[in-house]
Design a protein around this motif. Structure first.
Motif, PDB file in Angstrom:
ATOM      1  N   THR A 102       5.519 -10.110  30.278  1.00 55.87           N
ATOM      2  CA  THR A 102       5.663  -8.666  30.078  1.00 55.87           C
ATOM      3  C   THR A 102       4.410  -7.981  30.611  1.00 55.87           C
ATOM      4  N   LEU A 103       4.587  -6.738  31.041  1.00 53.89           N
ATOM      5  CA  LEU A 103       3.480  -5.981  31.610  1.00 53.89           C
ATOM      6  C   LEU A 103       3.651  -4.518  31.229  1.00 53.89           C
ATOM      7  N   GLU A 104       2.648  -3.944  30.594  1.00 56.45           N
ATOM      8  CA  GLU A 104       2.758  -2.552  30.158  1.00 56.45           C
ATOM      9  C   GLU A 104       2.751  -1.588  31.336  1.00 56.45           C
ATOM     10  N   ARG A 105       1.954  -1.901  32.365  1.00 53.90           N
ATOM     11  CA  ARG A 105       1.860  -0.960  33.484  1.00 53.90           C
ATOM     12  C   ARG A 105       1.332  -1.693  34.715  1.00 53.90           C
ATOM     13  N   ILE A 106       1.866  -1.290  35.873  1.00 53.20           N
ATOM     14  CA  ILE A 106       1.365  -1.784  37.141  1.00 53.20           C
ATOM     15  C   ILE A 106       1.331  -0.615  38.125  1.00 53.20           C
ATOM     16  N   ASP A 107       0.264  -0.499  38.874  1.00 46.96           N
ATOM     17  CA  ASP A 107       0.216   0.522  39.916  1.00 46.96           C
ATOM     18  C   ASP A 107      -0.605  -0.003  41.088  1.00 46.96           C
ATOM     19  N   PHE A 108      -0.148   0.357  42.286  1.00 46.10           N
ATOM     20  CA  PHE A 108      -0.829  -0.090  43.495  1.00 46.10           C
ATOM     21  C   PHE A 108      -0.484   0.841  44.649  1.00 46.10           C
ATOM     22  N   GLU A 109      -1.301   0.815  45.693  1.00 45.37           N
ATOM     23  CA  GLU A 109      -1.103   1.592  46.903  1.00 45.37           C
ATOM     24  C   GLU A 109      -0.811   0.650  48.068  1.00 45.37           C
ATOM     25  N   VAL A 110      -0.061   1.183  49.043  1.00 46.89           N
ATOM     26  CA  VAL A 110       0.297   0.393  50.218  1.00 46.89           C
ATOM     27  C   VAL A 110      -0.141   1.147  51.461  1.00 46.89           C
ATOM     28  N   ALA A 111      -0.850   0.457  52.353  1.00 45.12           N
ATOM     29  CA  ALA A 111      -1.231   1.066  53.630  1.00 45.12           C
ATOM     30  C   ALA A 111       0.016   1.199  54.501  1.00 45.12           C
ATOM     31  N   VAL A 112       0.212   2.385  55.096  1.00 42.96           N
ATOM     32  CA  VAL A 112       1.458   2.669  55.817  1.00 42.96           C
ATOM     33  C   VAL A 112       1.493   2.029  57.199  1.00 42.96           C
ATOM     34  N   LEU A 113       0.460   2.253  58.002  1.00 37.42           N
ATOM     35  CA  LEU A 113       0.492   1.804  59.396  1.00 37.42           C
ATOM     36  C   LEU A 113       0.676   0.302  59.551  1.00 37.42           C
ATOM     37  N   PRO A 123      -4.595  -2.631  49.055  1.00 39.78           N
ATOM     38  CA  PRO A 123      -6.050  -2.677  48.815  1.00 39.78           C
ATOM     39  C   PRO A 123      -6.399  -3.105  47.391  1.00 39.78           C
ATOM     40  N   ALA A 124      -5.610  -2.646  46.410  1.00 37.90           N
ATOM     41  CA  ALA A 124      -5.923  -2.978  45.020  1.00 37.90           C
ATOM     42  C   ALA A 124      -4.663  -2.877  44.183  1.00 37.90           C
ATOM     43  N   ILE A 125      -4.602  -3.697  43.170  1.00 39.34           N
ATOM     44  CA  ILE A 125      -3.487  -3.643  42.223  1.00 39.34           C
ATOM     45  C   ILE A 125      -4.075  -3.695  40.818  1.00 39.34           C
ATOM     46  N   HIS A 126      -3.531  -2.864  39.954  1.00 39.04           N
ATOM     47  CA  HIS A 126      -4.044  -2.783  38.595  1.00 39.04           C
ATOM     48  C   HIS A 126      -2.945  -3.167  37.625  1.00 39.04           C
ATOM     49  N   LEU A 127      -3.284  -4.099  36.702  1.00 39.31           N
ATOM     50  CA  LEU A 127      -2.338  -4.574  35.694  1.00 39.31           C
ATOM     51  C   LEU A 127      -2.856  -4.183  34.325  1.00 39.31           C
ATOM     52  N   ALA A 128      -1.974  -3.674  33.498  1.00 38.26           N
ATOM     53  CA  ALA A 128      -2.360  -3.266  32.141  1.00 38.26           C
ATOM     54  C   ALA A 128      -1.681  -4.177  31.127  1.00 38.26           C
ATOM     55  N   ASN A 129      -2.518  -4.917  30.358  1.00 40.02           N
ATOM     56  CA  ASN A 129      -2.047  -5.773  29.270  1.00 40.02           C
ATOM     57  C   ASN A 129      -0.931  -6.739  29.690  1.00 40.02           C
ATOM     58  N   ASP A 167      -6.504  -4.945  32.597  1.00 44.17           N
ATOM     59  CA  ASP A 167      -7.016  -4.816  31.245  1.00 44.17           C
ATOM     60  C   ASP A 167      -6.721  -6.123  30.510  1.00 44.17           C
ATOM     61  N   LYS A 168      -7.023  -6.171  29.246  1.00 43.45           N
ATOM     62  CA  LYS A 168      -6.868  -7.401  28.480  1.00 43.45           C
ATOM     63  C   LYS A 168      -5.467  -7.986  28.611  1.00 43.45           C
ATOM     64  N   GLY A 169      -5.425  -9.299  28.856  1.00 43.91           N
ATOM     65  CA  GLY A 169      -4.165  -9.999  28.960  1.00 43.91           C
ATOM     66  C   GLY A 169      -4.144 -11.214  28.049  1.00 43.91           C
ATOM     67  N   THR A 170      -2.960 -11.787  27.842  1.00 40.71           N
ATOM     68  CA  THR A 170      -2.812 -12.969  26.984  1.00 40.71           C
ATOM     69  C   THR A 170      -1.882 -13.975  27.653  1.00 40.71           C
ATOM     70  N   VAL A 171      -2.158 -15.239  27.411  1.00 36.55           N
ATOM     71  CA  VAL A 171      -1.278 -16.330  27.832  1.00 36.55           C
ATOM     72  C   VAL A 171      -1.030 -17.185  26.596  1.00 36.55           C
ATOM     73  N   SER A 172       0.231 -17.334  26.218  1.00 36.81           N
ATOM     74  CA  SER A 172       0.598 -18.149  25.057  1.00 36.81           C
ATOM     75  C   SER A 172       1.274 -19.426  25.547  1.00 36.81           C
ATOM     76  N   LEU A 173       1.000 -20.534  24.865  1.00 37.53           N
ATOM     77  CA  LEU A 173       1.559 -21.834  25.241  1.00 37.53           C
ATOM     78  C   LEU A 173       2.220 -22.473  24.035  1.00 37.53           C
ATOM     79  N   ARG A 174       3.440 -22.936  24.248  1.00 38.13           N
ATOM     80  CA  ARG A 174       4.158 -23.727  23.250  1.00 38.13           C
ATOM     81  C   ARG A 174       4.662 -24.982  23.970  1.00 38.13           C
ATOM     82  N   ASP A 175       3.969 -26.113  23.752  1.00 38.32           N
ATOM     83  CA  ASP A 175       4.268 -27.354  24.465  1.00 38.32           C
ATOM     84  C   ASP A 175       4.717 -28.408  23.459  1.00 38.32           C
TER      85      ASP A 175
END
Length: 757
Positions: A102-113, A123-129, A167-175
């Motif tokens: 799950t991801l609360e928010r994602i935003d990024f820009e794309v160079a056109v040419l 150039p950059a991608i930002h992930l929120a939680n 921003d802060k993220g989590t990874v949960s494991l159930r093995d």
């Protein structure tokens, strides 16, 4: 001219139409409700990854000026900026959690040419939680393997991603396969941290952790050992840097000396592994550093699993494919045996330990070297190199551990936990519950043979100096430990003792139940005056101790093996001194009681002592068990029951020369190994007393006759003593002038191997 104006007018109209179309498209794209495209996007992405995909929040498209790196007319072409919220990636139907990510928010820009050249430049991608839930079932199914459609031809599109921020993220494991549950929290560090700085911080933290486990004194000694070893490591790193065939950045030592790769992400973990608590924290390189397989990726971890602490600082090359590993490794724990739950490597019970060294490995081939490590185990030092090789399909059926270990100063007491002979307090510190009954001497704790088949081993160990205590030093130790398919062999286990050798071969077959064992022991030229250096009367002794034993037994503990042992035990002592104080120094409780009963506190000169004992299903019976001194010949008979640890011996002294008023009678030794009881046989004393009374009635002087001991002859040599035949069936045992025992002529008894001289 008219044609030219017409052409210009037409071009103007076309340009105006183009501008109008672009303007209209721009207005359309800007004002278009992109949320209407979410179902289509979800459908296309779901088909591509084989999992449900959805954008449950808003989907918007905006426009921004290009980055400052763009120049000239390119700065007038706006870049689209895509923003999406509440993104979910589903799990397979069998998974317990509905979402893989799950991801609360994602935003990024794309160079056109670059799109005109089929290049997607972000150039950059930002992930929120971001949150990822990993699952694996007992049958091996996992949710991180995606069924992606195969492409027959390579895609014309190429992706270039310059930077990822989150921003802060989590990874949960159930093995369920490894009985593990964990939650990892991830966040950016704010600014990069050089590997050299992290190395220094971890080294200080690990030394503090070592002090808590092995004590400040041992930790200080470990620090000195590390400093001594660092010179060789630094020289090795310098040689690696100067070699054109090596990669300086791949070595933690070289990376610490230079700026090296930097850490960008921090993480912490909480959870359980096989019902053992896990906690820890660490650092990683930036996410984009994973893209370059040729550059080492920095890793750092400081994790506590139960009472074991593991810390690493170094690099991992090509982490996407888990290629080469090169890290500095610190280990601390209350017993090396507890590493089995973490690594699957079978190691013996030990006192608290702490080690530091370099771990290098090829993860694809599953070959790891813990090289040039140094450590403290209890009050002993430990140094060397160990190599772990994983099992291979079509090759090794089991993992294999090999190496050479050296201890420059080994406390004998640190070996006690290996055979379960340490104290209950020591076992409690390791979290072990002792099963040792208070009245038993032989250890009853069972060997963990269920682990022996999990790994093979070929390890050589040298103890250059062993200290039991200041009065009884054992000079050195060497053993070659071989384990193959559950069969453990020590070939040999050899001690240097008192100017001589005490060598044994031990073979324990743990692949069957109960365990079957074979043992051969040879003691040669143990000098009496070196055995007891602080006993003044022993310094004039010229004698030696020599002996042999060959036994076979079954059982899953030292006590069980002793209780079923069969074979033969022989020993000869020549030209020594005996006293109660000497027996106390040697820790021989039974002998101490007997000597005190017979001689009191005075020293007694030994001409020869010999023992030839037959072991039959845990019961020792003497063929020859005798001691020849200056004033008496002492013969011992009876049995020693190793199963019940009980004694039933009769000691018969025969006085040399004529002794007046001797009340010496046979002694008995009964009781247990821990609580022996020795005394004088009453009946012979009664008979002698009755005879004295009867003779005294006839003649008062005749009453002295029963208390006069006639001479039993001159002193016996060891040859004469060993050639005595107390029983018709006894085969005499030969001894050389030095007291060395020759092999018996008959075939081995009770299946035991023939004893060699």
């Amino acid at each position: 001219m008219k044609l030219t104006r017409l052409f210009l007018k037409g071009a103007g109209i076309i340009l105006a139409l183009f501008i109008a179309i672009v303007a209209a498209a721009t207005v359309y794209f800007v004002n278009f409700d992109w949320n209407r495209a979410r179902p289509l996007i979800g459908e296309k992405v779901s088909a591509a990854i084989g999992r449900p995909f959805a954008i449950e929040g808003d989907l918007t498209l905006g426009w921004r000026r290009p980055l400052a790196e763009e120049t000239g007319w390119r700065t007038w072409i706006p870049w689209p900026r895509l923003t999406a919220t509440r993104i979910t990636v589903g799990n397979p139907a069998w998974a317990k959690d509905p979402h893989f990510a799950t991801l609360e928010r994602i935003d990024f820009e794309v160079a056109v040419l670059p799109l005109l050249a089929h290049d997607i430049v972000i150039p950059a991608i930002h992930l929120a939680n971001p949150a990822v839930d990993l699952e694996r079932m007992r049958d091996g199914r996992n949710n991180w393997t995606f069924a992606l459609p195969e492409s027959k031809e390579p895609s014309e599109w190429k992706l270039k991603l310059d930077r990822i921020a989150f921003d802060k993220g989590t990874v949960s494991l159930r093995d369920e396969q490894n009985d593990a549950r964990a939650k990892v929290s991830i966040d950016t560090l704010g600014q990069p941290i050089p590997i050299g700085e992290v190395m220094k911080q971890q080294e200080e933290a690990s030394m503090q952790a070592s002090a808590k486990v092995v004590g400040k004194g041992a930790a200080n000694k470990l620090a000195k050992q590390v400093d001594a070893a660092s010179g060789a490591a630094a020289a090795s790193a310098a040689a690696a840097v100067s070699s054109p065939a090596s990669s300086p950045a791949s070595s933690p030592a070289a990376a610490g000396a230079k700026s090296g790769p930097a850490y960008a992400i921090g993480w912490s973990v909480e959870g359980k592994y096989r019902r053992t608590a896990i906690s820890g924290r660490g650092k990683l390189g930036g996410v984009l550093a994973l893209q370059d397989a040729t550059q080492p990726f920095p890793v750092q971890a400081d994790v506590k699993i139960g009472d074991t602490r593991i810390a690493v600082v170094g690099t991992l090359t090509d982490p996407a494919h888990l290629a080469a590993l090169d890290v500095r490794l610190w280990l601390q724990g209350v017993s090396m045996d507890h590493l089995y739950a973490v690594t699957g490597v079978t190691l013996p019970e030990t006192p608290p330990y702490a080690t530091a060294g370099r771990l290098v490995g090829q993860m694809r081939q599953q070959v790891f070297r813990y090289e040039r490590f140094t450590g403290r185990v209890g009050q002993s030092d430990l140094n060397g190199t160990l190599v772990y090789e994983g099992a291979r399909a079509g090759g090794r059926a089991r993992p294999r551990l090999s190496g050479d270990l050296v201890s420059n100063l080994l406390q004998f007491s640190d070996l006690a936990p290996i055979v379960g002979a340490d104290s209950k307090a020591s076992q409690a510190k390791r979290g072990e519950v002792s099963k040792q009954p208070p009245e038993r001497v032989l250890p009853v704790d069972e060997f963990k043979t269920d682990r022996w088949r999990s790994i093979d081993a070929d390890v050589k160990f040298t103890g250059r100096r062993i200290v039991k205590d200041k009065d009884l030093p054992i000079s050195d130790l060497y053993t070659h430990v071989v384990m193959n398919d559950g069969v453990l062999s020590l070939e040999p286990l050899k001690f240097g003792v008192a100017g001589g050798t005490f060598a044994s071969t031990i073979h324990l077959d743990g692949s069957r139940q109960p365990l079957k064992g074979r043992f051969t022991v040879s003691a040669r030229h143990l000098k009496l005056k070196q055995l007891f250096p602080d006993v003044k009367t022993m310094q004039s002794a010229l004698g030696e101790v020599n002996g042999d034993a060959s036994l076979a037994a079954t059982g899953n503990s030292p006590a069980a093996l002793a209780a079923t042992s069969s074979g033969e035990v022989k020993a000869v002592v020549t030209d020594g001194t005996l006293s109660r104080f000497l027996m106390e120094a040697a820790g021989l409780n039974v002998a101490n009681v007997v000597i005190e009963k017979m001689y009191g506190n005075r020293d007694v000169k030994i001409n020869c002592g010999a023992a030839d004992l037959i072991a039959t299903n845990g019961t020792l019976t003497p063929k020859v068990f005798a001691l020849d001194t200056d004033d008496a010949f002492i013969d011992v008979g009876g049995t020693v029951d190793l199963r019940s640890e009980r004694l039933d011996l009769k000691v018969r002294p025969h006085t040399k020369g004529v002794r007046l008023f001797s009340l010496r009678s046979p002694l008995y030794v009964k009781g247990t190994f821990k609580f022996p009881d020795a005394g004088v046989e009453v009946m012979p004393m009664v008979l002698r007393g009755g005879a004295a009374v009867a003779l005294g009635l006839i003649n008062p002087f005749a009453a002295l006759i029963p208390f006069m001991q006639p001479s039993s002859g001159q002193s016996m040599s060891c040859d004469e003593l060993l050639n005595r035949k107390p029983k018709a069936a006894v085969q005499p045992v030969k001894a050389s002038a030095s007291g060395a025992i020759a092999a018996p002529a008959p075939a081995p008894l009770q299946g035991a191997e023939r004893m060699q001289p």
